[in-house]
Motif scaffolding. Structure first.
Motif, PDB file in Angstrom:
ATOM      1  N   VAL A   1     -23.449  45.962  -6.355  1.00  0.00           N
ATOM      2  CA  VAL A   1     -23.899  46.019  -7.745  1.00  0.00           C
ATOM      3  C   VAL A   1     -24.763  47.266  -7.962  1.00  0.00           C
ATOM      4  O   VAL A   1     -24.674  47.926  -8.986  1.00  0.00           O
ATOM      5  N   ARG A   2     -25.584  47.593  -6.940  1.00  0.00           N
ATOM      6  CA  ARG A   2     -26.447  48.767  -7.079  1.00  0.00           C
ATOM      7  C   ARG A   2     -25.651  50.069  -7.125  1.00  0.00           C
ATOM      8  O   ARG A   2     -26.133  51.077  -7.629  1.00  0.00           O
ATOM      9  N   SER A   3     -24.429  50.023  -6.564  1.00  0.00           N
ATOM     10  CA  SER A   3     -23.647  51.251  -6.513  1.00  0.00           C
ATOM     11  C   SER A   3     -23.057  51.605  -7.872  1.00  0.00           C
ATOM     12  O   SER A   3     -22.451  52.651  -8.033  1.00  0.00           O
ATOM     13  N   VAL A   4     -23.207  50.695  -8.843  1.00  0.00           N
ATOM     14  CA  VAL A   4     -22.700  51.017 -10.178  1.00  0.00           C
ATOM     15  C   VAL A   4     -23.568  52.133 -10.757  1.00  0.00           C
ATOM     16  O   VAL A   4     -24.782  51.992 -10.851  1.00  0.00           O
ATOM     17  N   PRO A   5     -22.950  53.259 -11.134  1.00  0.00           N
ATOM     18  CA  PRO A   5     -23.738  54.408 -11.577  1.00  0.00           C
ATOM     19  C   PRO A   5     -24.492  54.121 -12.871  1.00  0.00           C
ATOM     20  O   PRO A   5     -24.034  53.348 -13.708  1.00  0.00           O
ATOM     21  N   GLN A   6     -25.642  54.771 -12.987  1.00  0.00           N
ATOM     22  CA  GLN A   6     -26.509  54.578 -14.144  1.00  0.00           C
ATOM     23  C   GLN A   6     -25.767  54.891 -15.440  1.00  0.00           C
ATOM     24  O   GLN A   6     -25.885  54.153 -16.415  1.00  0.00           O
ATOM     25  N   GLU A   7     -24.947  55.963 -15.414  1.00  0.00           N
ATOM     26  CA  GLU A   7     -24.296  56.340 -16.677  1.00  0.00           C
ATOM     27  C   GLU A   7     -23.298  55.278 -17.137  1.00  0.00           C
ATOM     28  O   GLU A   7     -23.083  55.085 -18.322  1.00  0.00           O
ATOM     29  N   THR A   8     -22.694  54.570 -16.154  1.00  0.00           N
ATOM     30  CA  THR A   8     -21.777  53.489 -16.523  1.00  0.00           C
ATOM     31  C   THR A   8     -22.547  52.395 -17.248  1.00  0.00           C
ATOM     32  O   THR A   8     -22.113  51.867 -18.279  1.00  0.00           O
ATOM     33  N   LEU A   9     -23.724  52.066 -16.680  1.00  0.00           N
ATOM     34  CA  LEU A   9     -24.543  51.030 -17.301  1.00  0.00           C
ATOM     35  C   LEU A   9     -24.981  51.466 -18.700  1.00  0.00           C
ATOM     36  O   LEU A   9     -24.923  50.694 -19.654  1.00  0.00           O
ATOM     37  N   SER A  10     -25.394  52.744 -18.789  1.00  0.00           N
ATOM     38  CA  SER A  10     -25.831  53.255 -20.089  1.00  0.00           C
ATOM     39  C   SER A  10     -24.695  53.186 -21.100  1.00  0.00           C
ATOM     40  O   SER A  10     -24.892  52.799 -22.254  1.00  0.00           O
ATOM     41  N   ALA A  11     -23.495  53.518 -20.620  1.00  0.00           N
ATOM     42  CA  ALA A  11     -22.334  53.478 -21.513  1.00  0.00           C
ATOM     43  C   ALA A  11     -22.125  52.059 -22.019  1.00  0.00           C
ATOM     44  O   ALA A  11     -21.890  51.835 -23.210  1.00  0.00           O
ATOM     45  N   ALA A  12     -22.243  51.083 -21.097  1.00  0.00           N
ATOM     46  CA  ALA A  12     -22.048  49.690 -21.495  1.00  0.00           C
ATOM     47  C   ALA A  12     -23.104  49.285 -22.514  1.00  0.00           C
ATOM     48  O   ALA A  12     -22.802  48.625 -23.515  1.00  0.00           O
ATOM     49  N   THR A  13     -24.359  49.672 -22.232  1.00  0.00           N
ATOM     50  CA  THR A  13     -25.425  49.335 -23.163  1.00  0.00           C
ATOM     51  C   THR A  13     -25.159  49.957 -24.524  1.00  0.00           C
ATOM     52  O   THR A  13     -25.321  49.310 -25.566  1.00  0.00           O
ATOM     53  N   ALA A  14     -24.712  51.222 -24.494  1.00  0.00           N
ATOM     54  CA  ALA A  14     -24.423  51.926 -25.750  1.00  0.00           C
ATOM     55  C   ALA A  14     -23.321  51.234 -26.535  1.00  0.00           C
ATOM     56  O   ALA A  14     -23.297  51.259 -27.750  1.00  0.00           O
ATOM     57  N   MET A  15     -22.416  50.575 -25.808  1.00  0.00           N
ATOM     58  CA  MET A  15     -21.329  49.873 -26.481  1.00  0.00           C
ATOM     59  C   MET A  15     -21.793  48.529 -27.030  1.00  0.00           C
ATOM     60  O   MET A  15     -20.994  47.751 -27.556  1.00  0.00           O
ATOM     61  N   GLY A  16     -23.084  48.218 -26.820  1.00  0.00           N
ATOM     62  CA  GLY A  16     -23.632  46.998 -27.375  1.00  0.00           C
ATOM     63  C   GLY A  16     -23.569  45.800 -26.445  1.00  0.00           C
ATOM     64  O   GLY A  16     -23.719  44.662 -26.878  1.00  0.00           O
ATOM     65  N   PHE A  17     -23.315  46.022 -25.130  1.00  0.00           N
ATOM     66  CA  PHE A  17     -23.281  44.912 -24.177  1.00  0.00           C
ATOM     67  C   PHE A  17     -24.708  44.412 -23.927  1.00  0.00           C
ATOM     68  O   PHE A  17     -25.611  45.207 -23.660  1.00  0.00           O
ATOM     69  N   GLY A  18     -24.908  43.105 -23.982  1.00  0.00           N
ATOM     70  CA  GLY A  18     -26.189  42.523 -23.565  1.00  0.00           C
ATOM     71  C   GLY A  18     -26.242  42.496 -22.060  1.00  0.00           C
ATOM     72  O   GLY A  18     -25.237  42.762 -21.386  1.00  0.00           O
ATOM     73  N   PRO A  19     -27.417  42.177 -21.494  1.00  0.00           N
ATOM     74  CA  PRO A  19     -27.558  42.208 -20.027  1.00  0.00           C
ATOM     75  C   PRO A  19     -26.580  41.259 -19.328  1.00  0.00           C
ATOM     76  O   PRO A  19     -25.989  41.595 -18.297  1.00  0.00           O
ATOM     77  N   LEU A  20     -26.368  40.066 -19.899  1.00  0.00           N
ATOM     78  CA  LEU A  20     -25.503  39.085 -19.263  1.00  0.00           C
ATOM     79  C   LEU A  20     -24.054  39.560 -19.262  1.00  0.00           C
ATOM     80  O   LEU A  20     -23.364  39.546 -18.249  1.00  0.00           O
ATOM     81  N   ARG A  21     -23.634  40.027 -20.467  1.00  0.00           N
ATOM     82  CA  ARG A  21     -22.257  40.487 -20.599  1.00  0.00           C
ATOM     83  C   ARG A  21     -22.047  41.722 -19.716  1.00  0.00           C
ATOM     84  O   ARG A  21     -21.004  41.881 -19.089  1.00  0.00           O
ATOM     85  N   ARG A  22     -23.084  42.564 -19.670  1.00  0.00           N
ATOM     86  CA  ARG A  22     -22.973  43.764 -18.853  1.00  0.00           C
ATOM     87  C   ARG A  22     -22.814  43.384 -17.389  1.00  0.00           C
ATOM     88  O   ARG A  22     -22.027  43.957 -16.650  1.00  0.00           O
ATOM     89  N   TYR A  23     -23.560  42.328 -16.954  1.00  0.00           N
ATOM     90  CA  TYR A  23     -23.480  41.908 -15.554  1.00  0.00           C
ATOM     91  C   TYR A  23     -22.085  41.389 -15.217  1.00  0.00           C
ATOM     92  O   TYR A  23     -21.465  41.802 -14.248  1.00  0.00           O
ATOM     93  N   PHE A  24     -21.579  40.492 -16.068  1.00  0.00           N
ATOM     94  CA  PHE A  24     -20.305  39.860 -15.734  1.00  0.00           C
ATOM     95  C   PHE A  24     -19.106  40.757 -15.989  1.00  0.00           C
ATOM     96  O   PHE A  24     -18.090  40.647 -15.332  1.00  0.00           O
ATOM     97  N   GLN A  25     -19.215  41.651 -17.000  1.00  0.00           N
ATOM     98  CA  GLN A  25     -18.015  42.437 -17.345  1.00  0.00           C
ATOM     99  C   GLN A  25     -18.030  43.847 -16.773  1.00  0.00           C
ATOM    100  O   GLN A  25     -17.004  44.492 -16.728  1.00  0.00           O
ATOM    101  N   VAL A  26     -19.194  44.313 -16.349  1.00  0.00           N
ATOM    102  CA  VAL A  26     -19.238  45.674 -15.805  1.00  0.00           C
ATOM    103  C   VAL A  26     -19.697  45.680 -14.347  1.00  0.00           C
ATOM    104  O   VAL A  26     -18.954  46.057 -13.445  1.00  0.00           O
ATOM    105  N   GLN A  27     -20.926  45.195 -14.117  1.00  0.00           N
ATOM    106  CA  GLN A  27     -21.483  45.315 -12.768  1.00  0.00           C
ATOM    107  C   GLN A  27     -20.693  44.520 -11.734  1.00  0.00           C
ATOM    108  O   GLN A  27     -20.308  45.039 -10.697  1.00  0.00           O
TER     109      GLN A  27
END
Lengths: 221, 232, 319
Positions: B108-134
Motif C-alpha cells: 500500500v505504501r508503494s502507491v505513489p503520492q501523485e496517484t493518491l493526489s489524482a484520486a483525491t482530485a477526482m473526489g475520492f474519499g479516504p475509504l473509496r480511495r483505499y478500496f479502489q486505488v490503494q
C-alpha cells in the motif's frame, strides 16, 4: 500455570544446565545444525545466484526451482530421508538445505539484477574483467539485499531444525518433543524460548554483519 | 506396479479418511488460517500505514512470533485448545499474519503520492480511495505475501501429526513408520508438495485476473514480481 | 514504476470490478472460516454424543490394533463406536480418559500402575488390578485383564550381547559396570518414567552413558538398535523384530516392568453391561501368542490393523 512460570522453572533447574541433555549441549547442537545447513545452502545458492544475476539469465528457471523447493514439506522430507538413508545428519541436512536455498538463491539473483547498470557499464568500458566487475562493482552494491536473503534463510533454519528431534537427533527440539511425550510443559516452553532467543540473536548478528560489511556508500538508510 | 499404486493409496484405517479426505482436511487446516490471517492483517496493516510509529513495534512483535517454532506453538496450545485442528490452525494463522502485515504495508505504501493526489482530485474519499486505488495497486504485493503464507502453511500442517494426529496428510508419516510402510511417506510428501504447487499457481492466476493493467508477458524483467514472491 | 502506477489508476477507475472481486474473494474465505470450524472434533469439549463409545489408542501399532479389536467387538454387539486412534503417549491419553474425551482405552496394567505413581511390587494380576483401582481417577475403572502380556524390556542388539557375553538367560543386573558404556534408546517418556530410566537407576543401580529419545518400541528403536546407534533399548516383548534381528531381551528379576497384561480402561457407567461383557469376552480369548501373531500381521505383513482385528474376532467367534 502461565508461560512465564514455565520459563522460570525450566531455566532455574540446575539439572537443565549439565550433561548430554543440558542446555549448553543442546544449544551447541542446534547452532551446529544451523551453521552447517546455512553453509551448505549458501554454497549452493550464492554462486548460482551471483552468476545468473550477473548475466541476467535463468530467472525463470530459478523461479521454478524456488517454488518447487518451497513446496516440499520440510517435515515430510525429513521423515522420508530418514526412511531412505537411515539415521544421521544427512537426512536432517537435506530438508534444511532445501528450505534455505530458495530465499538465498532468489534474493541473490534479485540483488544482482537490481544493481544500477551504469557503473557496471563504466567498469566494462574501463576494461575490467567480468569477474572483477562481479566482485568489485556489483557485489558491494548488492550485498545488503544478499545478506537479507541469508538472514531469512538462517531464521527459517533455526526454527525448523527443531523437527530433527523427531528422528532422534539432538538440538533444542529435543526439549519440545520430549516435553510433548512426557507432558512436561516446562521443557516445551523452555525449548521454545531458547529457539526464539537464538533466532533473535541470529537477527542481531546479521544486523551487525550488515553494518560491518556493507560499504557506507551503499547503505540503505 | 498395480500393487504399488494400490498400497500407495491404501490409507490405514486409523486415520479414518480416504486419500481424498486427507487432502480436503489438509487444505482446510492450511487455508482457513491463511484466510483468518489475511482478515486480521488488513486492518492491522492499515493502522500501521495510518500511524507510522506503530509499524516498527508491530514488526518487532511479529518477528519474535515468527521465530517460535511451529511444534512448540502447537504443544503449548494443547493446554488451552486440546489436541484439535484448532491447535494446529491458530499458529498457522499467526504465521500468515506475520507474513501478510509487512506485505500489505509495503504494497500500500508503494502507491505513489501523485496517484493518491489524482484520486483525491477526482473526489475520492479516504475509504473509496483505499478500496479502489490503494488496495488494488497493492494486490501484487499482497498476493506475493499470500503465496508465501499459503505454501508454508500447507507444509507446516504436517507437523500437526505430532500432536495426536492432527496433521492431515502428515499423519501418513507416522503411520508409515509404525506399520513399516514407506510408500505412505512418499504419498505424504508428494501429495503435500503438489497441493502447495497447485495452490501457488492458483494464486498467481488470481493476481493476473485481479490486475488486468499489469503486463502479463513472461519475457525479461517482467518476471521480477514472480521472483520476488519466491524470495520471501 | 511511476508510469505503470499512473496507468493502473486509470484502469482501476475503468475497472472498479477488480476491487469488488477481491472483496468477494475475501468474503468467501470468511464464510468458509465460520462454517468450517472444528465442531466435529470429538476431542473438543465433553466428549461425543451420548451412547457412542469413543475408543482411543496410543501412538504405536499394537495399541491401535488392540483398540480396533475391542472396538469391533462392541460394534458386533450393536453398540455405536467411534475411534480416536493413534493419539500419543499415556501421559496424554490418560488425561483424555479423565476429561471424557475418550471412553475406552486398551491399557497395560503394569505401566498404568507405574504411571499412577505406585511403586508397589504386585505379585499377581489380581493384586495389580486392585492396586490400580485404588489409584485410578474416580471416574475410571479397569475391566478384566487378558492373559496377553506385552512388556517393556531392556533389550540388547546382537553385537552388544556378544561383546559382553550376555544371552537371553542374563538379567538386567548383569549390566552393572557395563551400562556406563552403553547408549540407551527408548521413547521420550521412557526417560522420565519409573518403568524407565528412573527405575533402572533406583532398582538396578544402572546409569547409562546417555539416553537417546526414539519412539515407543517402534521402527526408530529397531533401526537404532540394528545400526548400533544405541546398544540397549526398550523394546516391547511382543515385537516381531526381536527374533528377526536376534535382539537379546534381558530378564527382569526385580520385576521392574511388572505385569503388562492388556486390560481395557473405561469410564464408569458409560458402557452397558452387554458392552462390558463383550470386552471381557475378548480379554478372555486374547493371549500373548495370539497377540504376537496379530502384531506380526500388522508390522511384518503390513495388513491393516482393522482388518486384522475383524478377522481375529471372527476366528475367535466374537463377532
Amino acid at each position: 500455570m502461565n508461560v512465564l512460570n514455565f520459563v522460570n522453572a525450566f531455566f532455574s533447574d540446575s539439572a537443565h544446565w549439565q550433561g548430554y541433555d543440558g542446555i549448553p549441549a543442546r544449544l551447541g547442537e542446534h547452532v551446529r545444525y544451523t551453521l552447517e545447513a546455512l553453509a551448505l545452502a549458501a554454497a549452493i545458492g550464492l554462486p548460482v545466484g551471483l552468476v545468473t544475476g550477473h548475466y541476467g539469465r535463468g530467472g525463470n528457471a530459478l523461479s521454478l526451482v524456488a517454488t518447487a523447493g518451497r513446496a516440499l514439506p520440510s517435515f515430510g522430507l525429513l521423515v522420508l530421508m530418514t526412511t531412505l538413508l537411515g539415521f544421521g545428519m544427512l537426512p536432517v541436512m537435506i530438508p534444511l538445505v532445501v528450505l534455505a536455498v530458495p530465499p538465498i538463491l532468489v534474493t541473490t539473483y534479485e540483488a544482482m539484477r537490481s544493481v544500477d547498470p551504469s557503473p557496471v557499464d563504466a567498469a566494462r568500458g574501463m576494461g575490467m574483467h567480468e569477474s572483477r566487475i562481479l566482485f568489485q562493482v556489483e557485489l558491494p552494491v548488492a550485498l545488503p539485499l544478499i545478506l537479507s536473503g541469508l538472514r531469512s534463510a538462517a531464521i527459517q533454519i533455526v526454527s525448523t531444525a527443531t523437527i530433527a528431534a523427531y528422528v532422534s537427533l539432538g538440538g533444542l527440539g529435543r526439549y519440545i518433543v520430549d516435553g510433548l511425550y512426557q507432558r512436561n510443559y516446562e521443557k516445551v516452553v523452555g525449548g521454545a524460548t531458547l529457539v526464539a532467543v537464538l533466532a533473535l540473536v541470529t537477527l542481531a548478528l546479521f544486523w551487525a554483519a550488515a553494518r560491518a560489511a556493507v560499504s557506507p556508500g551503499v547503505r540503505r538508510s | 506396479m498395480n500393487g504399488f499404486l494400490h498400497d500407495f493409496f491404501d490409507i490405514p484405517s486409523d486415520l479414518q479418511h480416504s486419500w481424498i479426505g486427507l487432502v480436503g482436511l489438509h487444505l482446510r487446516e492450511a487455508l482457513l488460517p491463511v484466510a483468518a490471517g489475511l482478515l486480521l492483517a488488513l486492518p492491522i496493516a492499515q493502522l500501521c500505514i495510518r500511524f507510522r510509529w506503530l509499524y516498527p513495534p508491530v514488526l518487532g512483535i511479529t518477528t519474535v512470533l515468527y521465530a517460535v517454532p511451529s511444534l512448540a506453538f502447537f504443544v503449548v496450545l494443547i493446554n488451552y485448545t486440546g489436541q484439535t485442528e484448532l491447535t494446529v490452525m491458530i499458529p498457522l494463522a499467526v504465521y500468515s499474519l506475520v507474513v501478510l502485515v509487512p506485505a500489505i504495508v509495503d504494497g500500500v505504501r508503494s502507491v505513489p503520492q501523485e496517484t493518491l493526489s489524482a484520486a483525491t482530485a477526482m473526489g475520492f474519499g479516504p475509504l473509496r480511495r483505499y478500496f479502489q486505488v490503494q488496495l488494488p495497486i497493492a494486490v501484487p504485493a499482497i498476493i506475493a505475501g499470500l503465496r508465501v503464507a499459503t505454501v508454508s502453511s500447507i507444509s507446516l500442517v504436517s507437523v500437526g501429526m505430532l500432536i495426536g494426529n492432527q496433521g492431515a496428510l502428515g499423519n501418513l508419516l507416522h503411520d508409515a513408520q509404525i506399520y513399516n510402510r514407506p510408500e505412505l511417506t512418499w504419498n505424504s510428501v508428494i501429495t503435500t508438495a503438489l497441493l502447495a504447487i497447485l495452490v501457488d499457481a492458483l494464486l498467481v492466476l488470481v493476481r493476473v485476473l485481479l490486475t488486468p493493467w499489469m503486463p502479463s508477458g513472461t519475457a525479461g524483467r517482467k518476471q521480477a514480481p514472480a521472483l520476488k514472491d519466491a524470495a520471501r | 514504476m511511476i508510469t505503470t502506477a499512473k496507468s493502473s489508476t486509470r484502469s482501476i477507475t475503468r475497472h472498479p470490478g477488480a476491487a469488488a472481486v477481491a472483496l468477494a474473494a475475501a468474503a468467501a474465505l470468511l464464510g468458509g472460516c465460520s462454517s468450517g470450524g472444528t465442531s466435529d472434533d470429538p476431542l473438543k469439549g465433553g466428549g461425543a454424543e451420548s451412547g457412542t463409545v469413543v475408543v482411543g489408542s496410543n501412538n504405536f501399532a499394537e495399541s491401535i490394533l488392540l483398540a480396533d479389536i475391542y472396538g469391533e467387538a462392541l460394534k458386533a454387539k450393536g453398540i455405536k463406536v467411534s475411534y480416536k486412534p493413534n493419539i500419543g503417549s499415556r501421559e496424554t491419553t490418560y488425561g483424555l480418559m479423565k476429561n471424557g474425551a475418550i471412553t475406552l482405552l486398551p491399557e497395560y496394567n503394569g505401566s498404568l500402575l507405574a504411571y499412577l505413581g505406585s511403586k508397589a511390587k504386585t505379585k499377581t494380576v489380581e493384586e495389580t488390578t486392585t492396586a490400580i483401582n485404588g489409584k485410578l481417577d474416580s471416574k475410571l475403572e479397569l475391566l478384566k485383564p487378558s492373559a496377553a502380556q506385552s512388556k517393556d524390556s531392556v533389550t540388547l542388539n546382537a553385537q552388544t550381547a556378544k561383546k559382553y557375553k550376555l544371552t537371553s538367560d542374563s538379567s538386567i543386573s548383569d549390566l552393572k559396570g557395563i551400562a556406563k558404556d552403553l547408549v540407551f534408546g527408548g521413547s521420550p517418556e521412557f526417560q522420565t518414567r519409573y518403568q524407565g530410566l528412573a527405575g533402572l537407576k533406583s532398582v538396578y543401580g544402572l546409569e547409562f552413558k546417555s539416553f537417546k529419545s526414539l519412539d515407543a518400541g517402534g521402527p526408530l528403536t529397531q533401526a537404532a538398535l540394528k545400526k548400533n546407534t544405541v546398544q540397549a533399548a526398550d523394546v516391547f516383548t511382543t515385537d516381531p523384530t526381536i527374533t528377526r534381528e536376534k535382539f537379546v531381551v534381558l530378564k527382569d528379576p526385580e520385576n521392574l516392568f511388572g505385569f503388562q497384561n492388556v486390560q481395557p480402561l473405561v469410564r464408569k457407567g458409560e458402557l452397558s453391561k452387554e458392552g462390558a461383557a463383550a470386552l471381557d469376552a475378548v480379554s478372555a480369548k486374547l493371549d500373548t501368542k495370539a497377540l504376537l501373531e496379530l502384531d506380526a500381521q500388522v508390522q511384518l505383513e503390513k495388513k491393516d490393523p482393522l482388518d486384522v482385528a475383524k478377522a481375529w474376532l471372527k476366528s475367535a467367534g466374537l463377532s
